[in-house]
Each structure stands twice: as structure tokens, then as C-alpha cells.
Motif scaffolding. Sequence first.
Motif, PDB file in Angstrom:
ATOM      1  N   PHE A 111      -1.749 -30.525  -6.286  1.00  0.00           N
ATOM      2  CA  PHE A 111      -2.414 -29.495  -7.082  1.00  0.00           C
ATOM      3  C   PHE A 111      -3.029 -28.411  -6.213  1.00  0.00           C
ATOM      4  CE2 PHE A 111      -2.295 -32.855 -10.261  1.00  0.00           C
ATOM      5  CZ  PHE A 111      -1.977 -32.143 -11.405  1.00  0.00           C
ATOM      6  N   GLY A 112      -3.229 -28.699  -4.920  1.00  0.00           N
ATOM      7  CA  GLY A 112      -3.822 -27.724  -4.018  1.00  0.00           C
ATOM      8  C   GLY A 112      -5.286 -27.488  -4.343  1.00  0.00           C
ATOM      9  N   PRO A 113      -5.784 -26.274  -4.051  1.00  0.00           N
ATOM     10  CA  PRO A 113      -7.207 -25.996  -4.258  1.00  0.00           C
ATOM     11  C   PRO A 113      -7.636 -25.997  -5.721  1.00  0.00           C
ATOM     12  CG  PRO A 113      -6.070 -24.047  -3.433  1.00  0.00           C
ATOM     13  CD  PRO A 113      -5.089 -25.165  -3.437  1.00  0.00           C
ATOM     14  N   SER A 114      -6.696 -25.867  -6.658  1.00  0.00           N
ATOM     15  CA  SER A 114      -7.060 -25.844  -8.081  1.00  0.00           C
ATOM     16  C   SER A 114      -7.404 -27.230  -8.614  1.00  0.00           C
ATOM     17  CB  SER A 114      -5.938 -25.211  -8.903  1.00  0.00           C
ATOM     18  OG  SER A 114      -4.767 -25.987  -8.817  1.00  0.00           O
ATOM     19  N   ALA A 115      -7.215 -28.284  -7.804  1.00  0.00           N
ATOM     20  CA  ALA A 115      -7.490 -29.657  -8.253  1.00  0.00           C
ATOM     21  C   ALA A 115      -8.945 -29.855  -8.650  1.00  0.00           C
ATOM     22  CB  ALA A 115      -7.101 -30.650  -7.161  1.00  0.00           C
ATOM     23  N   LYS A 116      -9.868 -29.163  -7.984  1.00  0.00           N
ATOM     24  CA  LYS A 116     -11.291 -29.364  -8.267  1.00  0.00           C
ATOM     25  C   LYS A 116     -11.706 -28.845  -9.642  1.00  0.00           C
ATOM     26  CE  LYS A 116     -12.517 -25.192  -5.744  1.00  0.00           C
ATOM     27  NZ  LYS A 116     -13.049 -24.685  -4.507  1.00  0.00           N
ATOM     28  N   GLU A 137      11.213 -35.389  -9.171  1.00  0.00           N
ATOM     29  CA  GLU A 137      12.575 -35.483  -8.647  1.00  0.00           C
ATOM     30  C   GLU A 137      12.821 -36.955  -8.389  1.00  0.00           C
ATOM     31  OE1 GLU A 137      15.768 -35.907  -5.947  1.00  0.00           O
ATOM     32  OE2 GLU A 137      13.785 -35.988  -5.073  1.00  0.00           O
ATOM     33  N   SER A 138      13.701 -37.553  -9.171  1.00  0.00           N
ATOM     34  CA  SER A 138      14.017 -38.985  -9.123  1.00  0.00           C
ATOM     35  C   SER A 138      12.744 -39.840  -9.110  1.00  0.00           C
ATOM     36  CB  SER A 138      14.929 -39.320  -7.942  1.00  0.00           C
ATOM     37  OG  SER A 138      14.279 -39.089  -6.714  1.00  0.00           O
ATOM     38  N   GLU A 139      11.948 -39.699 -10.166  1.00  0.00           N
ATOM     39  CA  GLU A 139      10.739 -40.504 -10.413  1.00  0.00           C
ATOM     40  C   GLU A 139       9.603 -40.262  -9.418  1.00  0.00           C
ATOM     41  OE1 GLU A 139      10.428 -42.418 -13.221  1.00  0.00           O
ATOM     42  OE2 GLU A 139      12.412 -41.655 -13.726  1.00  0.00           O
ATOM     43  N   GLU A 140       9.739 -39.275  -8.538  1.00  0.00           N
ATOM     44  CA  GLU A 140       8.675 -38.974  -7.581  1.00  0.00           C
ATOM     45  C   GLU A 140       8.116 -37.583  -7.884  1.00  0.00           C
ATOM     46  OE1 GLU A 140       8.059 -37.857  -2.905  1.00  0.00           O
ATOM     47  OE2 GLU A 140       9.918 -38.828  -3.491  1.00  0.00           O
ATOM     48  N   PRO A 141       6.788 -37.468  -8.088  1.00  0.00           N
ATOM     49  CA  PRO A 141       6.221 -36.138  -8.338  1.00  0.00           C
ATOM     50  C   PRO A 141       6.307 -35.280  -7.076  1.00  0.00           C
ATOM     51  CG  PRO A 141       4.483 -37.800  -8.246  1.00  0.00           C
ATOM     52  CD  PRO A 141       5.781 -38.519  -8.119  1.00  0.00           C
ATOM     53  N   ILE A 142       6.814 -34.048  -7.230  1.00  0.00           N
ATOM     54  CA  ILE A 142       6.968 -33.180  -6.061  1.00  0.00           C
ATOM     55  C   ILE A 142       6.142 -31.897  -6.166  1.00  0.00           C
ATOM     56  CG2 ILE A 142       9.239 -34.037  -5.392  1.00  0.00           C
ATOM     57  CD1 ILE A 142      10.405 -31.509  -6.788  1.00  0.00           C
ATOM     58  N   MET A 143       5.817 -31.467  -7.395  1.00  0.00           N
ATOM     59  CA  MET A 143       5.012 -30.265  -7.590  1.00  0.00           C
ATOM     60  C   MET A 143       4.097 -30.479  -8.789  1.00  0.00           C
ATOM     61  SD  MET A 143       7.464 -26.947  -6.933  1.00  0.00           S
ATOM     62  CE  MET A 143       8.793 -27.406  -8.026  1.00  0.00           C
ATOM     63  N   ALA A 144       2.904 -29.906  -8.720  1.00  0.00           N
ATOM     64  CA  ALA A 144       1.968 -29.990  -9.831  1.00  0.00           C
ATOM     65  C   ALA A 144       1.194 -28.682  -9.931  1.00  0.00           C
ATOM     66  CB  ALA A 144       1.013 -31.159  -9.634  1.00  0.00           C
ATOM     67  N   VAL A 145       0.986 -28.229 -11.160  1.00  0.00           N
ATOM     68  CA  VAL A 145       0.307 -26.956 -11.382  1.00  0.00           C
ATOM     69  C   VAL A 145      -0.786 -27.151 -12.429  1.00  0.00           C
ATOM     70  CG1 VAL A 145       0.609 -24.557 -12.117  1.00  0.00           C
ATOM     71  CG2 VAL A 145       2.445 -25.710 -10.883  1.00  0.00           C
ATOM     72  N   ALA A 146      -1.996 -26.733 -12.086  1.00  0.00           N
ATOM     73  CA  ALA A 146      -3.107 -26.740 -13.033  1.00  0.00           C
ATOM     74  C   ALA A 146      -3.016 -25.479 -13.883  1.00  0.00           C
ATOM     75  CB  ALA A 146      -4.433 -26.788 -12.281  1.00  0.00           C
ATOM     76  N   PRO A 147      -3.700 -25.438 -15.027  1.00  0.00           N
ATOM     77  CA  PRO A 147      -3.701 -24.192 -15.817  1.00  0.00           C
ATOM     78  C   PRO A 147      -4.293 -23.051 -14.984  1.00  0.00           C
ATOM     79  CG  PRO A 147      -4.873 -25.962 -16.972  1.00  0.00           C
ATOM     80  CD  PRO A 147      -4.488 -26.482 -15.637  1.00  0.00           C
ATOM     81  N   ILE A 181     -18.048 -20.255 -19.206  1.00  0.00           N
ATOM     82  CA  ILE A 181     -17.382 -19.158 -18.501  1.00  0.00           C
ATOM     83  C   ILE A 181     -15.920 -19.514 -18.273  1.00  0.00           C
ATOM     84  CG2 ILE A 181     -19.486 -18.349 -17.361  1.00  0.00           C
ATOM     85  CD1 ILE A 181     -18.431 -19.781 -14.799  1.00  0.00           C
ATOM     86  N   LYS A 182     -15.120 -18.485 -18.093  1.00  0.00           N
ATOM     87  CA  LYS A 182     -13.702 -18.641 -17.777  1.00  0.00           C
ATOM     88  C   LYS A 182     -13.536 -18.423 -16.281  1.00  0.00           C
ATOM     89  CE  LYS A 182      -9.433 -17.117 -19.903  1.00  0.00           C
ATOM     90  NZ  LYS A 182      -8.841 -16.068 -20.730  1.00  0.00           N
ATOM     91  N   VAL A 183     -12.852 -19.378 -15.607  1.00  0.00           N
ATOM     92  CA  VAL A 183     -12.661 -19.318 -14.157  1.00  0.00           C
ATOM     93  C   VAL A 183     -11.170 -19.321 -13.851  1.00  0.00           C
ATOM     94  CG1 VAL A 183     -13.124 -20.508 -11.985  1.00  0.00           C
ATOM     95  CG2 VAL A 183     -14.832 -20.540 -13.785  1.00  0.00           C
ATOM     96  N   ASP A 184     -10.747 -18.487 -12.904  1.00  0.00           N
ATOM     97  CA  ASP A 184      -9.359 -18.468 -12.438  1.00  0.00           C
ATOM     98  C   ASP A 184      -9.193 -19.600 -11.422  1.00  0.00           C
ATOM     99  OD1 ASP A 184      -6.892 -17.955 -11.236  1.00  0.00           O
ATOM    100  OD2 ASP A 184      -7.138 -15.784 -11.387  1.00  0.00           O
ATOM    101  N   THR A 185      -8.351 -20.588 -11.723  1.00  0.00           N
ATOM    102  CA  THR A 185      -8.199 -21.764 -10.851  1.00  0.00           C
ATOM    103  C   THR A 185      -7.456 -21.431  -9.566  1.00  0.00           C
ATOM    104  OG1 THR A 185      -6.167 -22.451 -11.975  1.00  0.00           O
ATOM    105  CG2 THR A 185      -8.240 -23.395 -12.769  1.00  0.00           C
ATOM    106  N   ARG A 186      -6.710 -20.330  -9.539  1.00  0.00           N
ATOM    107  CA  ARG A 186      -5.969 -19.962  -8.328  1.00  0.00           C
ATOM    108  C   ARG A 186      -6.886 -19.380  -7.264  1.00  0.00           C
ATOM    109  NH1 ARG A 186      -2.150 -16.495 -12.014  1.00  0.00           N
ATOM    110  NH2 ARG A 186      -4.249 -16.126 -12.759  1.00  0.00           N
ATOM    111  N   THR A 187      -7.917 -18.629  -7.689  1.00  0.00           N
ATOM    112  CA  THR A 187      -8.819 -17.986  -6.743  1.00  0.00           C
ATOM    113  C   THR A 187     -10.212 -18.597  -6.746  1.00  0.00           C
ATOM    114  OG1 THR A 187      -9.516 -16.350  -8.374  1.00  0.00           O
ATOM    115  CG2 THR A 187      -7.621 -15.785  -6.976  1.00  0.00           C
TER     116      THR A 187
END
Length: 186
Positions: free
Chosen positions: A98-103, A116-126, A172-178
Amino acid sequence: MAKASETKVGNILRYNNELVTVTEFIHRTPGKGGAFYLGKFRNIKTGKIVEARLGTDEQVEICRVETNDYQYLYEEGDYFVVMDNVSFEQFNVAKALFGPSAKFLKEGMDVIVSFESEEPIMAVAPNFVELEITYAEPAVKGDTSSGAQKYATTENGIEIKVPLFVNVGDKIKVDTRTGEYVERVK
């Protein structure tokens, strides 16, 4: 296995036993010699860019990646537990994906996970998340120069800069990318 000529930008390949996503793929026909492809690949795990020169008939392995919406349930050590919204099957996804957006993740939130074949390779938060302010420094009268900000703590313990008019109990609304404040939510 597929030929290099069947590769497109956005494909996920297994190149040198690493999963990479194709960011650029150009066909070249020099005056001398045979045609070839120049590719730029981004390693999914490390983010490192790799350049490659592939012959037109060279074999590449295009991976089948399934991307679906999942619901974030809870944190367990170095993993987040997510649930498939259709089959209700649960999976462990590494926090690092998830990178920095995990928090910014809250229980019950929808996330996107690629397998990819039952292994998570990418994850994206809203991209945006609504959080409640649990602590905010009081604004001082006369502290109203344009764009003045103060620190506030959200319900999940993250400290971010907000405008002076934001108080305890506000959502408040927060941008998870920044990690920046976007707006106050009513």
C-alpha cells in the motif's frame, strides 16, 4: 508465452524472474540489421526502471493479473486482512504494497488489490479518505494571514496540517497519496 510483438504498454511481464509492468514499448527498424523492440519496465516490488532490447520473435511471459475490489478488515502484524466482496474469502496483503497511504486505512474501507497466481502484487488505497479530528491546537486571534495552518490529530493518530478554522469533532477529507488536507466535510 507470447512474442515480444504482442506486448503492450500496461502489460505485466515476468522478466528475469521479476514481475515488471511495461511503461514504454517502441518498435525500431534500423537501416542495418533486423527490427527490434525497446522497452522500459518498472519492477513492481522495488519500483526500479529496467530497460530492455527484445527481438521481434523473442518470447516473453505475460502474466495474468486479477484486480478486484476488496474490503479492508483489520491489521495483523505486517499484513492487512482484506475480504473479497463477492466470495467473502479473506487474504493477507503486506502493508508495504500500500506504500505511504497504508496509514490512512480504516476498517470497512474499500481497497483495490491485484493478484498474480494467488499472490498479492499490488494494492491501492482510495485516493481520498474522510477522517475525524480528535485534537486540534486552538487558533490564536490575529493568526489569520493568508493560508495559515495548524497541526491536528485525526482519529487514527495521524498528525496533519489543517486550516485554522478546523476544530475537534470536524470531519475532513485527506488525499492519501500526499497526506494533505483537501476540505472540510459536512
